[in-house]
Scaffold this motif. Sequence first.
Motif, mmCIF file in Angstrom:
data_model
loop_
_atom_site.group_PDB
_atom_site.id
_atom_site.type_symbol
_atom_site.label_atom_id
_atom_site.label_comp_id
_atom_site.label_asym_id
_atom_site.label_seq_id
_atom_site.Cartn_x
_atom_site.Cartn_y
_atom_site.Cartn_z
ATOM 1 N N LYS A 154 23.608 22.104 -7.259
ATOM 2 C CA LYS A 154 22.619 21.574 -8.200
ATOM 3 C C LYS A 154 23.286 20.714 -9.261
ATOM 4 C CE LYS A 154 19.247 25.292 -7.577
ATOM 5 N NZ LYS A 154 18.511 26.411 -8.217
ATOM 6 N N GLU A 155 24.444 21.156 -9.753
ATOM 7 C CA GLU A 155 25.159 20.361 -10.752
ATOM 8 C C GLU A 155 25.638 19.043 -10.155
ATOM 9 O OE1 GLU A 155 28.317 22.770 -12.137
ATOM 10 O OE2 GLU A 155 27.011 24.204 -13.202
ATOM 11 N N LYS A 156 26.065 19.103 -8.903
ATOM 12 C CA LYS A 156 26.547 17.901 -8.248
ATOM 13 C C LYS A 156 25.418 16.888 -8.070
ATOM 14 C CE LYS A 156 29.271 16.566 -4.209
ATOM 15 N NZ LYS A 156 29.917 17.057 -2.961
ATOM 16 N N TRP A 157 24.258 17.387 -7.651
ATOM 17 C CA TRP A 157 23.107 16.489 -7.475
ATOM 18 C C TRP A 157 22.682 15.891 -8.812
ATOM 19 C CZ3 TRP A 157 20.500 20.798 -4.191
ATOM 20 C CH2 TRP A 157 21.020 20.749 -2.888
ATOM 21 N N SER A 160 25.200 7.733 -10.730
ATOM 22 C CA SER A 160 25.243 6.853 -9.559
ATOM 23 C C SER A 160 24.985 5.409 -9.927
ATOM 24 C CB SER A 160 24.215 7.320 -8.514
ATOM 25 O OG SER A 160 22.914 7.295 -9.082
ATOM 26 N N SER A 161 24.119 5.191 -10.934
ATOM 27 C CA SER A 161 23.823 3.814 -11.315
ATOM 28 C C SER A 161 24.937 3.201 -12.160
ATOM 29 C CB SER A 161 22.507 3.778 -12.109
ATOM 30 O OG SER A 161 22.611 4.596 -13.266
ATOM 31 N N VAL A 162 25.839 4.071 -12.764
ATOM 32 C CA VAL A 162 26.898 3.557 -13.628
ATOM 33 C C VAL A 162 28.183 3.326 -12.857
ATOM 34 C CG1 VAL A 162 28.270 4.040 -15.694
ATOM 35 C CG2 VAL A 162 25.850 4.729 -15.575
ATOM 36 N N ASN A 163 28.625 4.349 -12.120
ATOM 37 C CA ASN A 163 29.912 4.251 -11.432
ATOM 38 C C ASN A 163 29.762 4.883 -10.049
ATOM 39 O OD1 ASN A 163 32.531 3.963 -10.676
ATOM 40 N ND2 ASN A 163 33.394 5.270 -12.296
ATOM 41 N N GLU A 164 29.422 4.117 -9.070
ATOM 42 C CA GLU A 164 29.223 4.630 -7.728
ATOM 43 C C GLU A 164 30.538 4.817 -6.996
ATOM 44 O OE1 GLU A 164 26.543 2.218 -5.577
ATOM 45 O OE2 GLU A 164 24.805 2.742 -6.808
ATOM 46 N N ASN A 165 31.610 4.205 -7.448
ATOM 47 C CA ASN A 165 32.883 4.306 -6.741
ATOM 48 C C ASN A 165 33.509 5.690 -6.863
ATOM 49 O OD1 ASN A 165 32.772 1.593 -5.967
ATOM 50 N ND2 ASN A 165 33.667 0.945 -7.932
ATOM 51 N N GLU A 166 33.121 6.445 -7.885
ATOM 52 C CA GLU A 166 33.695 7.768 -8.070
ATOM 53 C C GLU A 166 33.131 8.769 -7.072
ATOM 54 O OE1 GLU A 166 33.105 8.917 -12.046
ATOM 55 O OE2 GLU A 166 34.351 7.321 -12.913
ATOM 56 N N VAL A 167 31.991 8.489 -6.496
ATOM 57 C CA VAL A 167 31.358 9.402 -5.553
ATOM 58 C C VAL A 167 31.470 8.793 -4.174
ATOM 59 C CG1 VAL A 167 29.264 10.659 -4.968
ATOM 60 C CG2 VAL A 167 29.760 10.092 -7.343
ATOM 61 N N SER A 168 32.048 9.520 -3.248
ATOM 62 C CA SER A 168 32.239 8.997 -1.897
ATOM 63 C C SER A 168 30.905 8.829 -1.211
ATOM 64 C CB SER A 168 33.129 9.930 -1.076
ATOM 65 O OG SER A 168 32.474 11.165 -0.854
ATOM 66 N N LEU A 169 30.901 7.940 -0.234
ATOM 67 C CA LEU A 169 29.680 7.696 0.531
ATOM 68 C C LEU A 169 29.267 8.930 1.304
ATOM 69 C CD1 LEU A 169 27.535 5.716 1.549
ATOM 70 C CD2 LEU A 169 29.115 5.042 3.372
ATOM 71 N N ALA A 170 30.238 9.670 1.861
ATOM 72 C CA ALA A 170 29.919 10.878 2.618
ATOM 73 C C ALA A 170 29.236 11.915 1.737
ATOM 74 C CB ALA A 170 31.188 11.462 3.227
ATOM 75 N N ASP A 171 29.728 12.082 0.472
ATOM 76 C CA ASP A 171 29.104 13.041 -0.430
ATOM 77 C C ASP A 171 27.678 12.641 -0.763
ATOM 78 O OD1 ASP A 171 31.284 14.662 -0.474
ATOM 79 O OD2 ASP A 171 32.164 13.758 -2.276
ATOM 80 N N ARG A 172 27.463 11.336 -0.989
ATOM 81 C CA ARG A 172 26.105 10.886 -1.322
ATOM 82 C C ARG A 172 25.146 11.165 -0.167
ATOM 83 N NH1 ARG A 172 28.626 6.141 -3.225
ATOM 84 N NH2 ARG A 172 27.696 4.955 -1.514
ATOM 85 N N GLU A 173 25.589 10.859 1.047
ATOM 86 C CA GLU A 173 24.725 11.081 2.201
ATOM 87 C C GLU A 173 24.513 12.575 2.444
ATOM 88 O OE1 GLU A 173 25.736 7.098 4.839
ATOM 89 O OE2 GLU A 173 26.575 9.047 5.396
ATOM 90 N N GLY A 177 22.259 22.516 0.766
ATOM 91 C CA GLY A 177 23.118 22.022 -0.310
ATOM 92 C C GLY A 177 24.265 22.963 -0.601
ATOM 93 N N ALA A 178 23.988 24.275 -0.583
ATOM 94 C CA ALA A 178 25.054 25.244 -0.830
ATOM 95 C C ALA A 178 26.102 25.194 0.279
ATOM 96 C CB ALA A 178 24.460 26.644 -0.940
ATOM 97 N N TYR A 179 25.679 25.008 1.518
ATOM 98 C CA TYR A 179 26.658 24.921 2.612
ATOM 99 C C TYR A 179 27.499 23.650 2.498
ATOM 100 C CZ TYR A 179 28.724 24.772 7.249
ATOM 101 O OH TYR A 179 29.622 24.717 8.286
ATOM 102 N N THR A 180 26.903 22.572 2.031
ATOM 103 C CA THR A 180 27.655 21.331 1.845
ATOM 104 C C THR A 180 28.799 21.520 0.849
ATOM 105 O OG1 THR A 180 25.661 20.055 2.307
ATOM 106 C CG2 THR A 180 27.446 18.901 1.207
ATOM 107 N N CYS A 181 28.538 22.290 -0.215
ATOM 108 C CA CYS A 181 29.604 22.565 -1.175
ATOM 109 C C CYS A 181 30.571 23.617 -0.645
ATOM 110 C CB CYS A 181 28.998 23.032 -2.493
ATOM 111 S SG CYS A 181 28.070 21.748 -3.358
#
Length: 534
Positions: free
Chosen positions: A271-274, A281-294, A329-333
């Motif tokens: 939940k914190e990650k989301w 995401s609108s400020v610095n998208e490079n810090e979050v990998s594409l795989a994590d976003r998907e 979401g919990a399994y993803t983390c």
Amino acid sequence: MFGFKSPYCTSNAIPEFRGSPLPRSFGVYKDHHRLLAWKKLTHSLTHPHTHTHRGILMSAFMSWASWCSAAETLFLLTLYLQFLFFYRNKLLLSTSHSAPGWKLFGKIPLRDNPLKNSTTIQQEYESGPSPHPQPMRRKNLEFEPLSTTALILEDRPPNLPAKSEEESQRHRQEYSEMVAGAKRREMKEAQKKKRQMKERYRQEENIANSMVIWNTEILPNWESMRNTRRVRDLWWQGVPPSIRGKVWSLAIGNELNITPELYEIFLSRAKEKWKSFSETSSVNENEVSLADRESSLDLIKLDISRTFPSLYIFQKGGPYHDLLHSVLGAYTCYRPDVGYVQGMSFIAAVLILNLEEADAFIAFANLLNKPCQMAFFRVDHDLMLKYFAAFEVFFEENLPKLFQHFQNNSLTPDFYLIDWIFTLYSKSLPLDVACRVWDVFCRDGEEALFRTGLGILRLYQDVLLQMDFIHSAQFLSRLPENTPAHALFSCIANTQMISNNRRWNQVFSALMKDGLKETDKSSSSSNNSPALRS
């Protein structure tokens, strides 16, 4: 004809009174025309057949209205409506006792003979023609059939030629065939419903009896009884739905030692990650990998809306939507190395339908940790090819004709097995049938998944033999929605998972050893290559 707007007229249209050579706007003729119109109207109201000549009355009314003021026209309209209402009531009272033949659109004379029902007509015609037939008498032009029987058996309307004796006999025979066919269909349908109800009662009785055995004998002594012949036979027949979740949890186990508290920790982290991603995401998208976003947002939300869409309980606003989103979401983390893969939502949804939230997450994480599931969800190419090769060994052993047909059309197992394994058949089969497949999977392990695939191919073998590559791939990717459980499990039972006296585990282990030998040979040859020596 020219005309001017009269102060007595509220409309721009200037109608003229017939016979008048002058427009009505001339005041010298106004009272004269009003007087003529009033005489015409009073004559119409006192006409003895005014109720049958409404056109005369309407014409007189329009003539009067065209020369009147608005107030006079309103008064006259009220008088006209009262007049129509009076004559309507008078007409109904005068005809209510003496005209029983009134229909919806008019009055017709009554029949000369009393009405016959369809049963009487049928008995008369089944008994055949009378020895002294009466001459055909023309009926009234108003012909109305009493029923479908009358449509077939009654005489023709008087405006058509009468039936000949041969035609009447043919019609009686056709009618008898229609009745016999209808009776056969009704009897067949009644027998089918009777068999279905009998089978349903039998299944309910078996479930009730087996539930008592599971609760009183098997579950309290799980470790000592789970591999006995009796328990395995009950398992094959299907675990009762009320205890299915408990049996699945025990069969899957908890080798990862996950606790409900650990699930809450990973859920709060998700939940914190989301939340942080939605803010940054609108400020610095490079810090979050594409795989994590998907994994955390796009694919999970998209897949949840496509999970069992016919049930509507996992759609947005449904009772299990947020619950499924939390488990995934919990399994993803918990396993960021695996992340979220399309198809996981179906597995998690089936577990949620049978277990509580924390128990569903524990079973979900341990289930995906099995070697077969981990190979597919981590897309281990080499290991997946070994599974496909083992599947083809038993495919050729059980269904050689269909195997050769697939070989000729270049239809390899990856075209249909990947989707089946990813979702554990919960997407391809009806939910109740898929749950029974899960029962066998929890009993026999990964072998049951490939045995079920061979059972599906056996069930639809005759259909697949008539299809080419494209149609076969489409058919296997979208199986019929009414796949019968009894027929499918009969095909699964007839599938032998033995090839050259070797079972599934032995065949798969041999393929793994062969793969290791090939790997060693290729590595040794690469080490001895001239390029490396130089």
